[in-house]
Design a protein around this motif. Structure first.
Motif, PDB file in Angstrom:
ATOM      1  N   PHE A 100       0.818  -1.106   0.175  1.00 47.30           N
ATOM      2  CA  PHE A 100      -0.054   0.081  -0.189  1.00 47.30           C
ATOM      3  C   PHE A 100       1.057   1.183   0.043  1.00 47.30           C
ATOM      4  CE2 PHE A 100       0.337  -1.731   4.505  1.00 47.30           C
ATOM      5  CZ  PHE A 100       1.110  -0.649   4.910  1.00 47.30           C
ATOM      6  N   MET A 101       0.149   2.237  -0.416  1.00 45.11           N
ATOM      7  CA  MET A 101       0.972   3.605  -0.241  1.00 45.11           C
ATOM      8  C   MET A 101       1.303   4.130   1.153  1.00 45.11           C
ATOM      9  SD  MET A 101       1.453   5.327  -2.983  1.00 45.11           S
ATOM     10  CE  MET A 101       1.678   6.942  -2.291  1.00 45.11           C
ATOM     11  N   GLY A 102       2.533   4.807   1.306  1.00 42.27           N
ATOM     12  CA  GLY A 102       2.912   5.136   2.705  1.00 42.27           C
ATOM     13  C   GLY A 102       3.713   3.792   3.345  1.00 42.27           C
ATOM     14  N   SER A 103       4.061   2.771   2.453  1.00 37.73           N
ATOM     15  CA  SER A 103       4.901   1.758   3.120  1.00 37.73           C
ATOM     16  C   SER A 103       6.316   1.905   2.911  1.00 37.73           C
ATOM     17  CB  SER A 103       4.647   0.365   2.398  1.00 37.73           C
ATOM     18  OG  SER A 103       4.878   0.235   0.957  1.00 37.73           O
ATOM     19  N   ASP A 104       6.720   3.023   2.350  1.00 41.81           N
ATOM     20  CA  ASP A 104       8.083   3.591   2.061  1.00 41.81           C
ATOM     21  C   ASP A 104       8.838   2.359   1.292  1.00 41.81           C
ATOM     22  OD1 ASP A 104       7.976   5.955   3.505  1.00 41.81           O
ATOM     23  OD2 ASP A 104       8.890   5.058   5.326  1.00 41.81           O
ATOM     24  N   LYS A 105       8.201   1.967  -0.058  1.00 44.06           N
ATOM     25  CA  LYS A 105       8.678   1.156  -0.743  1.00 44.06           C
ATOM     26  C   LYS A 105       9.810   1.685  -1.592  1.00 44.06           C
ATOM     27  CE  LYS A 105       4.498   1.341  -3.759  1.00 44.06           C
ATOM     28  NZ  LYS A 105       5.114   2.123  -4.973  1.00 44.06           N
ATOM     29  N   MET A 106       9.865   3.041  -1.810  1.00 46.10           N
ATOM     30  CA  MET A 106      10.635   3.562  -2.792  1.00 46.10           C
ATOM     31  C   MET A 106      12.344   3.383  -2.184  1.00 46.10           C
ATOM     32  SD  MET A 106      10.528   7.474  -4.374  1.00 46.10           S
ATOM     33  CE  MET A 106       8.888   7.208  -4.764  1.00 46.10           C
ATOM     34  N   LEU A 107      12.383   3.208  -0.852  1.00 47.50           N
ATOM     35  CA  LEU A 107      13.770   3.207  -0.425  1.00 47.50           C
ATOM     36  C   LEU A 107      14.152   1.566  -0.645  1.00 47.50           C
ATOM     37  CD1 LEU A 107      14.083   4.770   3.162  1.00 47.50           C
ATOM     38  CD2 LEU A 107      14.954   5.591   0.845  1.00 47.50           C
ATOM     39  N   VAL A 108      13.145   0.603  -0.938  1.00 46.10           N
ATOM     40  CA  VAL A 108      13.469  -0.902  -0.984  1.00 46.10           C
ATOM     41  C   VAL A 108      14.022  -0.922  -2.440  1.00 46.10           C
ATOM     42  CG1 VAL A 108      12.439  -2.824  -1.493  1.00 46.10           C
ATOM     43  CG2 VAL A 108      11.372  -1.425   0.156  1.00 46.10           C
ATOM     44  N   PHE A 109      13.899  -0.021  -3.518  1.00 45.89           N
ATOM     45  CA  PHE A 109      14.715  -0.101  -4.799  1.00 45.89           C
ATOM     46  C   PHE A 109      15.795   0.776  -4.879  1.00 45.89           C
ATOM     47  CE2 PHE A 109      10.785   1.928  -5.828  1.00 45.89           C
ATOM     48  CZ  PHE A 109      11.233   3.114  -6.669  1.00 45.89           C
ATOM     49  N   THR A 110      15.773   1.916  -4.080  1.00 49.55           N
ATOM     50  CA  THR A 110      16.714   2.921  -4.325  1.00 49.55           C
ATOM     51  C   THR A 110      18.153   2.720  -3.686  1.00 49.55           C
ATOM     52  OG1 THR A 110      15.608   4.295  -2.707  1.00 49.55           O
ATOM     53  CG2 THR A 110      15.048   4.809  -4.990  1.00 49.55           C
ATOM     54  N   LEU A 111      17.851   2.069  -2.335  1.00 49.47           N
ATOM     55  CA  LEU A 111      19.127   1.845  -1.522  1.00 49.47           C
ATOM     56  C   LEU A 111      19.883   0.706  -2.129  1.00 49.47           C
ATOM     57  CD1 LEU A 111      17.964   2.432   2.093  1.00 49.47           C
ATOM     58  CD2 LEU A 111      19.464   3.938   0.550  1.00 49.47           C
ATOM     59  N   PRO A 112      19.382  -0.294  -2.578  1.00 48.41           N
ATOM     60  CA  PRO A 112      20.291  -1.469  -3.048  1.00 48.41           C
ATOM     61  C   PRO A 112      20.914  -1.095  -4.571  1.00 48.41           C
ATOM     62  CG  PRO A 112      18.154  -2.448  -2.362  1.00 48.41           C
ATOM     63  CD  PRO A 112      17.940  -0.967  -2.237  1.00 48.41           C
ATOM     64  N   VAL A 113      20.458  -0.190  -5.160  1.00 48.54           N
ATOM     65  CA  VAL A 113      21.042   0.108  -6.675  1.00 48.54           C
ATOM     66  C   VAL A 113      22.102   0.693  -6.284  1.00 48.54           C
ATOM     67  CG1 VAL A 113      19.687   2.249  -7.136  1.00 48.54           C
ATOM     68  CG2 VAL A 113      20.577   0.725  -8.934  1.00 48.54           C
ATOM     69  N   ALA A 144       9.063  10.349 -11.203  1.00 46.54           N
ATOM     70  CA  ALA A 144      10.458  10.057 -11.208  1.00 46.54           C
ATOM     71  C   ALA A 144      11.505  11.184 -10.924  1.00 46.54           C
ATOM     72  CB  ALA A 144      10.678  10.278 -13.038  1.00 46.54           C
ATOM     73  N   HIS A 145      11.079  12.426 -10.723  1.00 39.05           N
ATOM     74  CA  HIS A 145      11.723  13.610 -10.090  1.00 39.05           C
ATOM     75  C   HIS A 145      11.876  13.188  -8.613  1.00 39.05           C
ATOM     76  CE1 HIS A 145      13.329  17.556  -9.840  1.00 39.05           C
ATOM     77  NE2 HIS A 145      12.536  17.948  -8.636  1.00 39.05           N
ATOM     78  N   GLN A 146      10.925  12.696  -8.145  1.00 37.64           N
ATOM     79  CA  GLN A 146      11.258  12.486  -6.821  1.00 37.64           C
ATOM     80  C   GLN A 146      12.057  11.098  -6.280  1.00 37.64           C
ATOM     81  OE1 GLN A 146       7.496  11.921  -3.870  1.00 37.64           O
ATOM     82  NE2 GLN A 146       7.881  10.050  -4.153  1.00 37.64           N
ATOM     83  N   THR A 147      11.870  10.266  -7.358  1.00 34.83           N
ATOM     84  CA  THR A 147      12.987   9.342  -7.002  1.00 34.83           C
ATOM     85  C   THR A 147      14.572   9.556  -7.307  1.00 34.83           C
ATOM     86  OG1 THR A 147      11.194   7.673  -7.857  1.00 34.83           O
ATOM     87  CG2 THR A 147      13.368   6.612  -7.895  1.00 34.83           C
ATOM     88  N   HIS A 148      14.389  10.270  -8.445  1.00 32.23           N
ATOM     89  CA  HIS A 148      15.952  10.676  -8.622  1.00 32.23           C
ATOM     90  C   HIS A 148      16.603  11.886  -7.597  1.00 32.23           C
ATOM     91  CE1 HIS A 148      18.644  13.828 -10.609  1.00 32.23           C
ATOM     92  NE2 HIS A 148      19.147  12.913 -11.158  1.00 32.23           N
ATOM     93  N   GLY A 149      15.488  12.533  -6.917  1.00 32.81           N
ATOM     94  CA  GLY A 149      15.848  13.150  -5.637  1.00 32.81           C
ATOM     95  C   GLY A 149      16.648  12.477  -4.487  1.00 32.81           C
ATOM     96  N   ILE A 150      16.075  11.364  -4.292  1.00 30.83           N
ATOM     97  CA  ILE A 150      16.517  10.387  -3.123  1.00 30.83           C
ATOM     98  C   ILE A 150      17.950   9.644  -3.544  1.00 30.83           C
ATOM     99  CG2 ILE A 150      15.691   8.085  -2.164  1.00 30.83           C
ATOM    100  CD1 ILE A 150      12.746   8.781  -2.371  1.00 30.83           C
ATOM    101  N   LEU A 151      17.871   9.405  -5.052  1.00 29.97           N
ATOM    102  CA  LEU A 151      19.104   8.813  -5.305  1.00 29.97           C
ATOM    103  C   LEU A 151      20.499   9.906  -5.141  1.00 29.97           C
ATOM    104  CD1 LEU A 151      18.134   6.894  -8.498  1.00 29.97           C
ATOM    105  CD2 LEU A 151      18.935   5.992  -6.377  1.00 29.97           C
ATOM    106  N   GLU A 152      19.971  11.194  -5.597  1.00 28.46           N
ATOM    107  CA  GLU A 152      20.980  12.118  -5.399  1.00 28.46           C
ATOM    108  C   GLU A 152      21.372  12.428  -4.218  1.00 28.46           C
ATOM    109  OE1 GLU A 152      21.865  15.076  -8.727  1.00 28.46           O
ATOM    110  OE2 GLU A 152      22.473  12.858  -8.387  1.00 28.46           O
ATOM    111  N   TYR A 153      20.574  12.475  -3.038  1.00 31.86           N
ATOM    112  CA  TYR A 153      20.727  12.674  -1.736  1.00 31.86           C
ATOM    113  C   TYR A 153      21.658  11.829  -1.064  1.00 31.86           C
ATOM    114  CZ  TYR A 153      19.660  12.816   3.593  1.00 31.86           C
ATOM    115  OH  TYR A 153      19.875  12.807   4.781  1.00 31.86           O
ATOM    116  N   TYR A 154      21.295  10.397  -1.263  1.00 34.00           N
ATOM    117  CA  TYR A 154      22.272   9.419  -0.774  1.00 34.00           C
ATOM    118  C   TYR A 154      23.637   9.378  -1.586  1.00 34.00           C
ATOM    119  CZ  TYR A 154      18.635   7.985   2.118  1.00 34.00           C
ATOM    120  OH  TYR A 154      17.448   7.928   3.095  1.00 34.00           O
ATOM    121  N   CYS A 155      23.679   9.574  -2.835  1.00 29.27           N
ATOM    122  CA  CYS A 155      24.954   9.753  -3.339  1.00 29.27           C
ATOM    123  C   CYS A 155      25.972  10.920  -3.283  1.00 29.27           C
ATOM    124  CB  CYS A 155      24.652   9.751  -5.171  1.00 29.27           C
ATOM    125  SG  CYS A 155      23.930   8.375  -5.736  1.00 29.27           S
TER     126      CYS A 155
END
Length: 469
Positions: A100-113, A144-155
């Motif tokens: 469901f929404m709000g489960s923080d699934k975005m970190l599930v695929f951004t951190l491993p990549v 896409a912009h939101q996902t890219h922002g997360i990757l940029e933050y940790y990089c």
């Protein structure tokens, strides 16, 4: 696996090998102990060779810079989908996630990549025109912009800590191809793209996917709804060799199930029922006369602290509500498909930064976006699609736990209309209220979805053509 390999009946039976391993004490635990952890967090898993769940972010073996970044964001413990999803990806398995929404699934695929690209960077730096190694495809520009922002933050945190620069590029419609190509020419580790722009770049031979090893499809069900199935097939035709494929979805349409059976041998992870509303959301229903809706909307806002999301089915209602709230002195912004990309981006940023207190939007405009401080969600009217309600309109906060952080969802209905009263209840099907089946098997819902697929292109999809995405 590419389309050409599928045509030649080439199969890959084993997952991609990775250097990551779970902590020794986790490996020494019995399968019964792993099942108790999954049961505690309501995690359902299917597939072969399922990696064990890990309850601590630190024990997932992320670099110190990423752990500090998570702490700055207030993330100290993994969510249920992260407990099982991150170890599964780090182990190299194909995966389907239904959450469901709000489960923080975005970190599930951004951190491993980031982990995989960091490993490649240490082994052999990328040369010019090389990459991407990891590819993430999102249905909408905002997502896409939101996902890219997360990757940029940790990089950026990794670069500060170890001087290792990981390049990440964003390829979407509405942006200069020249600027995007300038980044790609220097070599890129990760790419976040929308289907239309990526297909265009591939057909013009401006991007190569020869060394891509990691693919994540976010909001896969939404891509099908938007008519991107053809673009996804085109993108797959450019793949070579084995890859790790991840599908993330809040629902599980037949087309995605069929694709998964034909192209993947995945571990399937389900947190909550597919297509069901989040249990972390308090839902209320109010019956209001049509002519009194606007006034009642203002009354609701006067009773709740910011930030507030207001959903309307039609663009005209979004504009009318937005104008009314501005006249009443409310700091509000609005987004829908007829607004240009710059205007939508500015509205989302000001709302996310709490410079504006209210965001009025159509369903599609906000689907998949995460706003961490939502106090209240108001539905100005009934969503025509049940999936838009349970997936897009009820779970934007990502906050669970104390009641102060759990958002309220208020459904404003015309007087006499009680058709949505039992949404989220436990009386059987949340759509037709039948007692003999769940919403995932509802025959009325499936018939409605079939009809809606034939009408794709007649609703607000944030673009006038595929290249706008």
């Amino acid at each position: 696996m590419s389309v050409k390999e599928m045509a030649k009946a080439i199969t890959y039976n084993d997952p991609i090998k990775t250097s990551w391993t779970p902590p020794r004490y986790v490996l020494n635990m019995s399968e019964e102990q792993h099942e108790r952890v999954r049961k505690k967090y309501h995690i359902l898993v299917e597939g072969d060779g399922i990696p064990p769940p890990i309850k601590s972010i630190k024990e997932m073996k992320f670099p110190a810079a990423i752990l500090r970044g998570l702490k700055k964001k207030g993330i100290h413990h993994p969510t249920p989908i992260q407990i099982q999803g991150i170890p599964t990806i780090l182990s190299g398995c194909d995966m389907i996630v239904i959450a469901f929404m709000g489960s923080d699934k975005m970190l599930v695929f951004t951190l491993p990549v980031i982990m995989f690209c960091l490993e490649q960077k240490k082994k052999l730096p990328f040369s010019k025109h090389e990459g991407p190694y990891g590819l993430i495809i999102c249905p909408l520009w905002e997502l896409a912009h939101q996902t890219h922002g997360i990757l940029e933050y940790y990089c950026h945190l990794l670069q500060e800590d170890s001087s290792l620069l990981l390049c990440c590029t964003l390829c979407t419609g509405g942006m200069s191809i020249k600027e995007q190509m300038e980044t790609i020419r220097h070599g890129v580790h990760m790419m976040v793209a929308t289907p239309g722009r990526l297909t265009d770049l591939l057909q013009k031979k401006m991007v190569s996917l020869n060394i891509r090893r990691y693919l994540a499809l976010d909001e896969a069900d939404h891509m099908i709804d938007l008519g991107f199935e053809g673009d996804i097939c085109t993108i797959f035709s450019y793949f070579k060799g084995q890859q790790q494929t991840l599908l993330f979805s809040a629902t599980m349409p037949k087309k995605i199930q069929n694709f998964a059976k034909s192209a993947l041998k995945p571990v399937t992870i389900n947190v909550g029922h597919a297509g069901a509303a989040s249990l972390d959301v308090i839902q209320e229903v109010e019956y209001v006369k049509e002519e009194a809706k606007m006034v009642y909307l203002l009354e609701c806002l006067q009773k709740t602290p910011p930030s507030v999301l207001i959903f309307a089915e039609r663009k005209a209602d979004v504009d009318a509500s937005h104008e009314y709230l501005l006249l009443k002195g409310v700091k509000a912004v609005a987004i829908h498909g007829s607004k240009d990309q710059e205007e939508r981006t500015k509205a989302i940023e000001t709302f996310r930064e709490s410079k504006k207190h209210v965001l009025v939007a159509t369903d599609v405009a906000c689907k998949g976006l995460v706003f961490p401080a939502i106090q209240h969600v108001i539905n100005y009217d009934i969503s025509e699609e049940i999936e838009n309600y349970v997936h897009g309109r009820t779970g934007h906060s990502g906050n669970t736990g104390t009641k102060q952080k759990v958002p309220h969802v208020l459904q404003v209905l015309p007087c006499g209309d009680k058709s949505m009263l039992d949404i989220g209840g436990e009386r059987g099907c949340a759509f037709c209220r039948g007692l003999g089946h769940w919403i995932t098997d509802c025959p009325k819902l499936k018939a409605m979805q079939t009809k809606q697929v034939s009408n794709i292109g007649h609703k607000d999809y944030l673009a006038h053509s595929p290249m706008d995405f």
